[in-house]
Design an enzyme around this catalytic site. Structure first.
Site, short mmCIF file in Angstrom:
data_model
loop_
_atom_site.label_atom_id
_atom_site.label_comp_id
_atom_site.label_asym_id
_atom_site.label_seq_id
_atom_site.Cartn_x
_atom_site.Cartn_y
_atom_site.Cartn_z
CE LYS A 96 -4.08 -1.72 2.38
NZ LYS A 96 -4.97 -1.54 3.55
N GLY A 136 -7.90 5.02 -1.01
CA GLY A 136 -8.78 4.77 -2.14
C GLY A 136 -8.19 3.80 -3.15
NE ARG A 151 -13.95 12.61 2.77
CZ ARG A 151 -13.20 11.51 2.71
NH1 ARG A 151 -11.96 11.53 3.15
NH2 ARG A 151 -13.68 10.37 2.23
C1 MV4 Z 1 -6.95 -3.99 2.11
C2 MV4 Z 1 -7.70 -5.07 1.56
C3 MV4 Z 1 -7.37 -6.37 1.97
N1 MV4 Z 1 -6.36 -6.58 2.86
N2 MV4 Z 1 -5.97 -4.23 2.99
C4 MV4 Z 1 -8.90 -0.56 -0.64
C5 MV4 Z 1 -8.56 0.90 -0.64
C6 MV4 Z 1 -8.14 1.21 0.73
N3 MV4 Z 1 -9.27 1.75 1.46
C7 MV4 Z 1 -7.72 -0.09 1.34
N4 MV4 Z 1 -8.35 -1.12 0.55
C8 MV4 Z 1 -8.17 -2.42 0.86
N5 MV4 Z 1 -7.22 -2.71 1.76
C9 MV4 Z 1 -5.68 -5.51 3.35
N6 MV4 Z 1 -4.68 -5.74 4.23
C10 MV4 Z 1 -8.72 -4.79 0.63
C11 MV4 Z 1 -8.95 -3.47 0.29
C12 MV4 Z 1 -10.00 -3.23 -0.70
C13 MV4 Z 1 -11.15 -2.55 -0.33
C14 MV4 Z 1 -11.31 -2.07 0.96
C15 MV4 Z 1 -12.49 -1.39 1.26
C16 MV4 Z 1 -13.47 -1.20 0.30
C17 MV4 Z 1 -13.31 -1.67 -0.97
C18 MV4 Z 1 -12.14 -2.34 -1.32
C19 MV4 Z 1 -11.97 -2.81 -2.62
C20 MV4 Z 1 -10.81 -3.47 -2.93
C21 MV4 Z 1 -9.83 -3.69 -1.97
#
Ligand code: MV4
Length: 445
Positions: free
Chosen positions: A158, A164, A292
Protein backbone atom coordinates in the site's frame (compact mmCIF):
# COMPACT_ATOMS: atom_id res chain seq x y z
CA UNK A 1 -20.73 31.27 17.83
CA UNK A 2 -19.82 32.11 14.25
CA UNK A 3 -21.57 35.00 12.61
CA UNK A 4 -20.93 34.01 8.98
CA UNK A 5 -19.65 30.76 7.41
CA UNK A 6 -18.22 30.49 3.91
CA UNK A 7 -18.88 27.11 2.26
CA UNK A 8 -15.84 26.22 0.16
CA UNK A 9 -17.66 23.63 -1.92
CA UNK A 10 -20.47 23.12 -4.42
CA UNK A 11 -23.34 20.76 -5.21
CA UNK A 12 -25.39 18.86 -2.67
CA UNK A 13 -22.91 19.20 0.22
CA UNK A 14 -22.84 23.00 -0.13
CA UNK A 15 -26.65 22.99 0.13
CA UNK A 16 -26.46 20.58 3.07
CA UNK A 17 -24.19 22.96 5.03
CA UNK A 18 -26.23 26.07 4.09
CA UNK A 19 -29.42 24.38 5.36
CA UNK A 20 -27.96 23.72 8.81
CA UNK A 21 -26.41 27.21 8.98
CA UNK A 22 -29.83 28.75 8.27
CA UNK A 23 -31.36 26.67 11.07
CA UNK A 24 -28.61 27.97 13.38
CA UNK A 25 -29.16 31.58 12.26
CA UNK A 26 -25.63 31.75 10.86
CA UNK A 27 -25.11 33.83 7.71
CA UNK A 28 -23.72 31.97 4.70
CA UNK A 29 -21.38 32.79 1.84
CA UNK A 30 -21.33 30.60 -1.26
CA UNK A 31 -18.36 30.48 -3.60
CA UNK A 32 -18.84 29.38 -7.19
CA UNK A 33 -17.10 28.95 -10.51
CA UNK A 34 -18.61 30.47 -13.67
CA UNK A 35 -19.96 26.98 -14.49
CA UNK A 36 -22.04 27.08 -11.28
CA UNK A 37 -23.45 30.61 -11.61
CA UNK A 38 -27.01 29.19 -11.73
CA UNK A 39 -26.59 26.51 -9.08
CA UNK A 40 -28.78 26.23 -5.99
CA UNK A 41 -26.06 26.76 -3.38
CA UNK A 42 -25.51 30.23 -4.94
CA UNK A 43 -29.23 30.97 -4.69
CA UNK A 44 -29.70 29.64 -1.17
CA UNK A 45 -26.70 31.43 0.39
CA UNK A 46 -27.01 34.94 1.82
CA UNK A 47 -24.03 36.07 -0.27
CA UNK A 48 -22.14 34.55 -3.21
CA UNK A 49 -18.66 35.23 -4.61
CA UNK A 50 -17.42 34.03 -7.99
CA UNK A 51 -13.97 32.56 -7.42
CA UNK A 52 -12.96 31.66 -10.99
CA UNK A 53 -13.54 29.71 -14.22
CA UNK A 54 -14.89 26.11 -14.35
CA UNK A 55 -11.68 24.07 -13.83
CA UNK A 56 -11.46 23.11 -10.12
CA UNK A 57 -7.79 24.09 -10.03
CA UNK A 58 -8.78 27.65 -10.94
CA UNK A 59 -11.78 27.84 -8.59
CA UNK A 60 -12.75 25.37 -5.86
CA UNK A 61 -9.09 24.44 -5.27
CA UNK A 62 -7.79 28.02 -5.60
CA UNK A 63 -6.95 28.70 -1.93
CA UNK A 64 -6.06 32.39 -2.39
CA UNK A 65 -9.42 33.11 -4.08
CA UNK A 66 -11.37 31.34 -1.34
CA UNK A 67 -9.50 33.14 1.45
CA UNK A 68 -10.05 36.43 -0.43
CA UNK A 69 -13.79 35.67 -0.66
CA UNK A 70 -13.85 35.05 3.10
CA UNK A 71 -11.96 38.31 3.73
CA UNK A 72 -14.19 40.54 1.57
CA UNK A 73 -17.38 39.02 3.03
CA UNK A 74 -16.01 39.01 6.57
CA UNK A 75 -16.70 35.31 7.09
CA UNK A 76 -15.34 34.06 10.42
CA UNK A 77 -15.29 30.38 9.45
CA UNK A 78 -14.97 28.17 6.39
CA UNK A 79 -16.72 24.82 5.98
CA UNK A 80 -14.87 22.77 3.30
CA UNK A 81 -17.44 19.97 2.86
CA UNK A 82 -15.82 16.82 1.42
CA UNK A 83 -13.35 16.46 -1.44
CA UNK A 84 -11.69 19.67 -2.75
CA UNK A 85 -9.75 21.28 0.15
CA UNK A 86 -11.48 19.38 3.00
CA UNK A 87 -8.33 17.39 3.85
CA UNK A 88 -5.72 19.85 2.61
CA UNK A 89 -3.31 20.68 5.45
CA UNK A 90 -2.00 23.78 3.65
CA UNK A 91 -5.51 25.22 3.39
CA UNK A 92 -6.29 24.41 7.02
CA UNK A 93 -3.10 26.28 7.96
CA UNK A 94 -3.89 29.19 5.65
CA UNK A 95 -7.28 29.65 7.32
CA UNK A 96 -5.66 29.68 10.75
CA UNK A 97 -3.07 32.24 9.57
CA UNK A 98 -5.91 34.51 8.41
CA UNK A 99 -7.84 34.15 11.65
CA UNK A 100 -10.59 32.19 9.89
CA UNK A 101 -11.82 29.04 11.69
CA UNK A 102 -11.46 25.97 9.45
CA UNK A 103 -14.42 23.69 10.28
CA UNK A 104 -12.32 20.56 9.90
CA UNK A 105 -9.09 19.06 11.18
CA UNK A 106 -5.92 20.93 12.12
CA UNK A 107 -3.01 20.87 9.62
CA UNK A 108 -1.08 18.53 11.93
CA UNK A 109 -4.02 16.10 12.19
CA UNK A 110 -4.59 16.09 8.43
CA UNK A 111 -0.92 15.33 7.79
CA UNK A 112 -0.80 12.71 10.54
CA UNK A 113 -3.84 10.77 9.26
CA UNK A 114 -2.99 11.41 5.61
CA UNK A 115 0.29 9.52 6.01
CA UNK A 116 -1.28 6.05 6.05
CA UNK A 117 1.74 4.20 7.48
CA UNK A 118 2.10 6.82 10.21
CA UNK A 119 -1.64 6.76 10.92
CA UNK A 120 -1.45 2.99 11.35
CA UNK A 121 1.50 3.25 13.74
CA UNK A 122 -0.46 5.80 15.77
CA UNK A 123 -3.51 3.54 15.90
CA UNK A 124 -1.36 0.58 16.94
CA UNK A 125 0.03 2.67 19.81
CA UNK A 126 -3.56 3.57 20.78
CA UNK A 127 -4.39 -0.11 21.05
CA UNK A 128 -6.58 -0.20 17.94
CA UNK A 129 -6.46 -3.57 16.10
CA UNK A 130 -4.30 -3.27 12.96
CA UNK A 131 -3.57 -5.70 10.15
CA UNK A 132 -0.24 -7.50 10.76
CA UNK A 133 2.53 -6.33 8.44
CA UNK A 134 5.34 -3.79 8.22
CA UNK A 135 6.10 -1.36 11.04
CA UNK A 136 5.92 1.87 9.04
CA UNK A 137 7.24 2.36 5.49
CA UNK A 138 9.42 -0.23 3.78
CA UNK A 139 13.04 0.90 3.23
CA UNK A 140 13.86 -1.06 0.06
CA UNK A 141 12.95 -4.16 -1.94
CA UNK A 142 15.18 -6.44 0.13
CA UNK A 143 13.27 -5.47 3.25
CA UNK A 144 10.04 -5.90 1.30
CA UNK A 145 10.99 -9.49 0.48
CA UNK A 146 11.92 -10.32 4.07
CA UNK A 147 8.68 -8.73 5.36
CA UNK A 148 6.57 -10.66 2.86
CA UNK A 149 8.15 -13.96 3.98
CA UNK A 150 7.61 -13.00 7.65
CA UNK A 151 4.01 -11.83 7.04
CA UNK A 152 3.19 -14.77 4.83
CA UNK A 153 1.55 -14.53 1.39
CA UNK A 154 -0.86 -13.20 0.27
CA UNK A 155 0.21 -9.68 1.22
CA UNK A 156 -1.05 -6.21 0.28
CA UNK A 157 1.41 -3.47 -0.72
CA UNK A 158 0.00 0.00 0.00
CA UNK A 159 1.05 3.59 -0.70
CA UNK A 160 1.61 5.58 2.49
CA UNK A 161 0.52 8.79 0.74
CA UNK A 162 -2.36 6.90 -0.82
CA UNK A 163 -5.89 5.87 0.00
CA UNK A 164 -8.78 4.77 -2.14
CA UNK A 165 -6.74 1.93 -3.62
CA UNK A 166 -4.20 3.96 -5.62
CA UNK A 167 -0.72 2.42 -5.46
CA UNK A 168 -2.12 -0.74 -3.87
CA UNK A 169 -1.17 -4.25 -5.00
CA UNK A 170 -2.29 -7.67 -3.80
CA UNK A 171 0.61 -10.18 -4.07
CA UNK A 172 -0.16 -13.90 -3.87
CA UNK A 173 3.28 -15.40 -4.50
CA UNK A 174 6.94 -14.43 -4.09
CA UNK A 175 7.76 -14.31 -7.81
CA UNK A 176 5.21 -11.52 -8.32
CA UNK A 177 6.54 -9.29 -5.52
CA UNK A 178 9.18 -7.35 -7.50
CA UNK A 179 6.81 -6.30 -10.31
CA UNK A 180 4.13 -5.35 -7.79
CA UNK A 181 6.68 -3.36 -5.75
CA UNK A 182 7.88 -1.46 -8.84
CA UNK A 183 4.44 -0.75 -10.34
CA UNK A 184 2.87 0.26 -7.01
CA UNK A 185 5.66 2.72 -6.29
CA UNK A 186 5.47 4.11 -9.82
CA UNK A 187 1.69 4.61 -9.52
CA UNK A 188 2.02 6.20 -6.08
CA UNK A 189 4.79 8.54 -7.25
CA UNK A 190 2.65 9.63 -10.20
CA UNK A 191 -0.50 10.09 -8.12
CA UNK A 192 0.90 11.58 -4.90
CA UNK A 193 4.49 12.61 -5.64
CA UNK A 194 5.56 10.10 -2.99
CA UNK A 195 6.40 6.40 -3.33
CA UNK A 196 6.63 5.31 0.32
CA UNK A 197 5.07 1.87 0.65
CA UNK A 198 3.92 -0.25 3.57
CA UNK A 199 2.78 -3.88 3.73
CA UNK A 200 -0.09 -5.77 5.33
CA UNK A 201 -1.32 -9.33 5.44
CA UNK A 202 -4.04 -9.49 2.79
CA UNK A 203 -7.51 -9.79 4.33
CA UNK A 204 -9.57 -11.88 1.90
CA UNK A 205 -13.07 -10.72 0.91
CA UNK A 206 -13.28 -8.04 3.65
CA UNK A 207 -16.19 -5.82 4.42
CA UNK A 208 -15.63 -2.06 4.65
CA UNK A 209 -17.33 -0.95 7.87
CA UNK A 210 -16.60 2.53 9.15
CA UNK A 211 -17.40 4.20 12.49
CA UNK A 212 -18.53 7.83 12.67
CA UNK A 213 -16.85 9.75 15.48
CA UNK A 214 -17.05 13.30 16.83
CA UNK A 215 -14.31 14.75 19.03
CA UNK A 216 -14.46 18.10 20.86
CA UNK A 217 -11.82 20.68 21.79
CA UNK A 218 -11.51 19.21 25.30
CA UNK A 219 -10.20 15.73 24.42
CA UNK A 220 -13.58 13.98 24.58
CA UNK A 221 -14.90 11.84 21.70
CA UNK A 222 -18.00 9.78 21.01
CA UNK A 223 -19.08 7.40 18.27
CA UNK A 224 -22.30 7.25 16.28
CA UNK A 225 -22.07 3.60 15.25
CA UNK A 226 -21.25 2.14 11.87
CA UNK A 227 -21.88 2.44 8.15
CA UNK A 228 -21.39 -0.53 5.83
CA UNK A 229 -19.74 0.77 2.64
CA UNK A 230 -18.72 -2.55 1.07
CA UNK A 231 -20.67 -2.06 -2.17
CA UNK A 232 -18.01 -0.24 -4.16
CA UNK A 233 -16.90 -0.24 -7.77
CA UNK A 234 -13.26 0.65 -8.46
CA UNK A 235 -13.08 2.17 -4.96
CA UNK A 236 -16.13 4.36 -5.61
CA UNK A 237 -18.89 3.81 -3.05
CA UNK A 238 -22.26 3.16 -4.72
CA UNK A 239 -24.55 2.55 -1.77
CA UNK A 240 -24.17 2.51 2.00
CA UNK A 241 -26.34 1.36 4.90
CA UNK A 242 -26.59 1.41 8.66
CA UNK A 243 -26.78 -0.75 10.71
CA UNK A 244 -24.49 -3.14 8.82
CA UNK A 245 -26.22 -6.48 8.13
CA UNK A 246 -22.98 -8.12 9.31
CA UNK A 247 -22.88 -6.31 12.66
CA UNK A 248 -23.56 -7.81 16.06
CA UNK A 249 -24.09 -5.80 19.27
CA UNK A 250 -20.80 -7.15 20.59
CA UNK A 251 -18.85 -6.21 17.45
CA UNK A 252 -20.43 -2.74 17.43
CA UNK A 253 -19.30 -2.17 21.02
CA UNK A 254 -15.76 -3.30 20.23
CA UNK A 255 -15.44 -1.27 17.01
CA UNK A 256 -17.09 1.80 18.56
CA UNK A 257 -14.79 1.66 21.58
CA UNK A 258 -11.73 1.25 19.32
CA UNK A 259 -12.77 4.28 17.23
CA UNK A 260 -13.35 6.44 20.34
CA UNK A 261 -10.04 5.27 21.79
CA UNK A 262 -8.30 6.27 18.57
CA UNK A 263 -9.98 9.69 18.48
CA UNK A 264 -9.17 10.47 22.12
CA UNK A 265 -5.61 9.20 21.78
CA UNK A 266 -4.89 11.70 18.98
CA UNK A 267 -7.12 14.37 20.59
CA UNK A 268 -9.19 14.48 17.41
CA UNK A 269 -11.44 17.52 17.03
CA UNK A 270 -14.49 17.53 14.74
CA UNK A 271 -16.34 14.92 12.76
CA UNK A 272 -14.23 12.03 11.52
CA UNK A 273 -14.56 8.47 10.29
CA UNK A 274 -12.46 5.49 11.31
CA UNK A 275 -12.52 2.92 8.49
CA UNK A 276 -12.09 -0.78 9.29
CA UNK A 277 -11.65 -3.96 7.30
CA UNK A 278 -13.79 -6.75 8.76
CA UNK A 279 -13.05 -10.38 7.85
CA UNK A 280 -15.51 -13.26 7.70
CA UNK A 281 -14.71 -14.20 11.32
CA UNK A 282 -15.68 -10.69 12.44
CA UNK A 283 -12.10 -9.70 13.22
CA UNK A 284 -11.75 -5.98 12.52
CA UNK A 285 -8.66 -4.05 11.57
CA UNK A 286 -7.89 -0.32 11.23
CA UNK A 287 -7.71 0.71 7.56
CA UNK A 288 -7.71 4.53 7.37
CA UNK A 289 -9.05 7.58 9.19
CA UNK A 290 -10.85 10.34 7.28
CA UNK A 291 -10.69 13.84 8.78
CA UNK A 292 -13.75 15.23 6.97
CA UNK A 293 -17.50 14.88 6.81
CA UNK A 294 -18.29 12.06 4.40
CA UNK A 295 -20.71 11.78 1.50
CA UNK A 296 -22.63 9.04 3.33
CA UNK A 297 -23.10 10.92 6.62
CA UNK A 298 -26.91 11.26 6.16
CA UNK A 299 -27.68 7.57 6.90
CA UNK A 300 -26.09 8.00 10.31
CA UNK A 301 -28.08 11.20 10.90
CA UNK A 302 -31.29 9.39 10.01
CA UNK A 303 -30.88 6.41 12.35
CA UNK A 304 -29.52 8.23 15.42
CA UNK A 305 -31.44 11.51 14.84
CA UNK A 306 -28.41 13.83 14.94
CA UNK A 307 -27.29 16.71 12.68
CA UNK A 308 -23.59 16.04 12.00
CA UNK A 309 -23.00 19.39 10.22
CA UNK A 310 -24.47 21.19 13.26
CA UNK A 311 -22.11 19.22 15.53
CA UNK A 312 -19.14 20.14 13.33
CA UNK A 313 -20.02 23.81 13.68
CA UNK A 314 -20.65 23.60 17.46
CA UNK A 315 -17.39 21.72 18.11
CA UNK A 316 -15.44 24.21 15.95
CA UNK A 317 -17.00 27.00 18.05
CA UNK A 318 -15.69 25.34 21.22
CA UNK A 319 -18.91 23.74 22.45
CA UNK A 320 -18.22 20.45 24.33
CA UNK A 321 -19.93 17.23 23.23
CA UNK A 322 -22.16 15.34 25.68
CA UNK A 323 -19.85 12.31 25.47
CA UNK A 324 -22.57 9.69 25.07
CA UNK A 325 -22.44 7.29 22.11
CA UNK A 326 -25.26 6.88 19.61
CA UNK A 327 -26.82 3.65 18.40
CA UNK A 328 -29.12 3.03 15.43
CA UNK A 329 -32.82 3.03 16.23
CA UNK A 330 -33.85 2.57 12.57
CA UNK A 331 -32.39 1.25 9.33
CA UNK A 332 -31.17 3.62 6.59
CA UNK A 333 -29.84 3.05 3.07
CA UNK A 334 -28.27 5.61 0.75
CA UNK A 335 -28.03 5.24 -3.03
CA UNK A 336 -25.65 7.62 -4.77
CA UNK A 337 -27.42 8.91 -7.89
CA UNK A 338 -24.70 9.71 -10.40
CA UNK A 339 -24.98 11.13 -13.93
CA UNK A 340 -23.28 8.01 -15.26
CA UNK A 341 -24.36 5.30 -17.69
CA UNK A 342 -24.37 1.88 -15.96
CA UNK A 343 -24.71 0.27 -19.38
CA UNK A 344 -21.56 1.99 -20.52
CA UNK A 345 -19.11 1.09 -17.77
CA UNK A 346 -20.57 3.83 -15.53
CA UNK A 347 -19.11 6.42 -17.87
CA UNK A 348 -19.97 10.02 -16.83
CA UNK A 349 -23.00 11.32 -18.76
CA UNK A 350 -23.28 15.08 -18.16
CA UNK A 351 -25.96 17.17 -19.88
CA UNK A 352 -29.29 18.92 -19.28
CA UNK A 353 -31.99 17.45 -17.05
CA UNK A 354 -35.14 17.96 -19.12
CA UNK A 355 -37.64 16.38 -16.69
CA UNK A 356 -37.25 15.84 -12.96
CA UNK A 357 -39.49 14.34 -10.31
CA UNK A 358 -37.65 13.28 -7.14
CA UNK A 359 -39.22 10.75 -4.76
CA UNK A 360 -40.75 11.78 -1.42
CA UNK A 361 -43.00 10.50 1.31
CA UNK A 362 -42.38 9.11 4.76
CA UNK A 363 -38.77 8.05 5.34
CA UNK A 364 -37.47 9.38 2.00
CA UNK A 365 -34.73 12.04 1.91
CA UNK A 366 -33.20 13.40 -1.29
CA UNK A 367 -30.01 15.42 -0.79
CA UNK A 368 -29.49 17.01 -4.18
CA UNK A 369 -28.77 20.33 -5.84
CA UNK A 370 -30.28 19.59 -9.24
CA UNK A 371 -33.55 20.91 -10.70
CA UNK A 372 -35.50 20.64 -13.97
CA UNK A 373 -33.51 22.27 -16.80
CA UNK A 374 -30.29 22.11 -14.72
CA UNK A 375 -27.22 21.44 -16.85
CA UNK A 376 -24.76 19.09 -15.17
CA UNK A 377 -21.33 20.60 -15.84
CA UNK A 378 -18.65 18.15 -17.07
CA UNK A 379 -15.99 19.75 -14.85
CA UNK A 380 -16.84 18.11 -11.52
CA UNK A 381 -17.72 14.71 -10.11
CA UNK A 382 -20.83 13.11 -11.51
CA UNK A 383 -22.92 12.81 -8.33
CA UNK A 384 -26.24 14.62 -8.71
CA UNK A 385 -27.76 13.55 -5.45
CA UNK A 386 -28.13 11.00 -2.69
CA UNK A 387 -31.39 9.12 -2.22
CA UNK A 388 -31.66 8.12 1.44
CA UNK A 389 -34.49 6.01 2.83
CA UNK A 390 -35.11 5.13 6.48
CA UNK A 391 -37.46 2.56 7.99
CA UNK A 392 -37.89 0.36 11.07
CA UNK A 393 -36.22 -2.69 9.54
CA UNK A 394 -33.77 -3.46 6.71
CA UNK A 395 -36.50 -5.27 4.78
CA UNK A 396 -38.80 -2.24 4.98
CA UNK A 397 -35.92 0.07 4.01
CA UNK A 398 -35.16 -2.00 0.90
CA UNK A 399 -38.86 -2.00 0.03
CA UNK A 400 -39.02 1.76 0.47
CA UNK A 401 -35.88 2.24 -1.65
CA UNK A 402 -37.46 0.19 -4.47
CA UNK A 403 -40.62 2.33 -4.31
CA UNK A 404 -38.59 5.55 -4.26
CA UNK A 405 -36.38 4.50 -7.18
CA UNK A 406 -39.49 3.49 -9.19
CA UNK A 407 -41.00 6.92 -8.48
CA UNK A 408 -37.85 8.79 -9.53
CA UNK A 409 -38.27 10.52 -12.91
CA UNK A 410 -35.18 12.09 -14.44
CA UNK A 411 -34.90 12.60 -18.22
CA UNK A 412 -32.27 14.09 -20.53
CA UNK A 413 -29.33 12.27 -18.95
CA UNK A 414 -28.38 8.70 -18.03
CA UNK A 415 -28.13 7.91 -14.30
CA UNK A 416 -27.24 5.02 -12.01
CA UNK A 417 -30.90 4.63 -10.96
CA UNK A 418 -31.42 1.42 -13.02
CA UNK A 419 -28.34 -0.12 -11.36
CA UNK A 420 -29.64 0.69 -7.87
CA UNK A 421 -33.08 -0.70 -8.72
CA UNK A 422 -31.47 -3.98 -9.86
CA UNK A 423 -29.28 -4.03 -6.75
CA UNK A 424 -32.33 -3.91 -4.50
CA UNK A 425 -33.54 -7.15 -6.10
CA UNK A 426 -30.18 -8.93 -5.95
CA UNK A 427 -30.54 -11.99 -3.67
CA UNK A 428 -27.11 -11.57 -2.02
CA UNK A 429 -27.72 -7.89 -1.37
CA UNK A 430 -31.23 -8.55 -0.01
CA UNK A 431 -29.76 -11.29 2.23
CA UNK A 432 -27.14 -8.78 3.48
CA UNK A 433 -24.59 -11.24 2.22
CA UNK A 434 -22.01 -9.03 0.48
CA UNK A 435 -18.37 -8.03 0.83
CA UNK A 436 -16.08 -5.62 -1.06
CA UNK A 437 -15.92 -8.29 -3.77
CA UNK A 438 -19.67 -8.05 -4.44
CA UNK A 439 -19.43 -5.71 -7.46
CA UNK A 440 -16.72 -7.86 -9.12
CA UNK A 441 -19.40 -10.39 -10.06
CA UNK A 442 -22.37 -8.01 -10.52
CA UNK A 443 -23.78 -8.17 -14.07
CA UNK A 444 -25.73 -5.07 -15.14
CA UNK A 445 -28.97 -6.11 -16.89
C1 MV4 B 1 -6.95 -3.99 2.11
C2 MV4 B 1 -7.70 -5.07 1.56
C3 MV4 B 1 -7.37 -6.37 1.97
N1 MV4 B 1 -6.36 -6.58 2.86
N2 MV4 B 1 -5.97 -4.23 2.99
C4 MV4 B 1 -8.90 -0.56 -0.64
C5 MV4 B 1 -8.56 0.90 -0.64
C6 MV4 B 1 -8.14 1.21 0.73
N3 MV4 B 1 -9.27 1.75 1.46
C7 MV4 B 1 -7.72 -0.09 1.34
N4 MV4 B 1 -8.35 -1.12 0.55
C8 MV4 B 1 -8.17 -2.42 0.86
N5 MV4 B 1 -7.22 -2.71 1.76
C9 MV4 B 1 -5.68 -5.51 3.35
N6 MV4 B 1 -4.68 -5.74 4.23
C10 MV4 B 1 -8.72 -4.79 0.63
C11 MV4 B 1 -8.95 -3.47 0.29
C12 MV4 B 1 -10.00 -3.23 -0.70
C13 MV4 B 1 -11.15 -2.55 -0.33
C14 MV4 B 1 -11.31 -2.07 0.96
C15 MV4 B 1 -12.49 -1.39 1.26
C16 MV4 B 1 -13.47 -1.20 0.30
C17 MV4 B 1 -13.31 -1.67 -0.97
C18 MV4 B 1 -12.14 -2.34 -1.32
C19 MV4 B 1 -11.97 -2.81 -2.62
C20 MV4 B 1 -10.81 -3.47 -2.93
C21 MV4 B 1 -9.83 -3.69 -1.97
Amino acid sequence: MFNKILIANRGEIALRVIRTCKEMNIKTVAVYSTADADSLHVRFADEAVCIGPPPSADSYLKMANIIAAAEITNADAIHPGYGFLSENAKFSKLCAEHGIKFIGASPEMIDRMGDKANAKATMKAAGVPCVPGSDGVIEDFEQCQVLAEETGYPVMLKASAGGGGKGMRAVWKAEDLKDAWDSARQESKAAFGNDDMYMEKLIEEPRHIEIQIVGDAYGKACHLSERDCSVQRRHQKLTEETPSPFMTDELREKMGDAAVRAAEYIKYEGAGTVEFLVDKHRNFYFMEMNTRIQVEHPITEEVVDYDLIREQILVAAGVPISGKNYYPKLHSIECRINAEDPHNNFRPAPGRITTLHTPGGHGVRMDSHVYADYIIPPNYDSMIGKLIVTAQTREEAINKMKRALDEFVIEGIKTTIPFHRQLMDHPDYVAGNYTTKFMDDFVIE
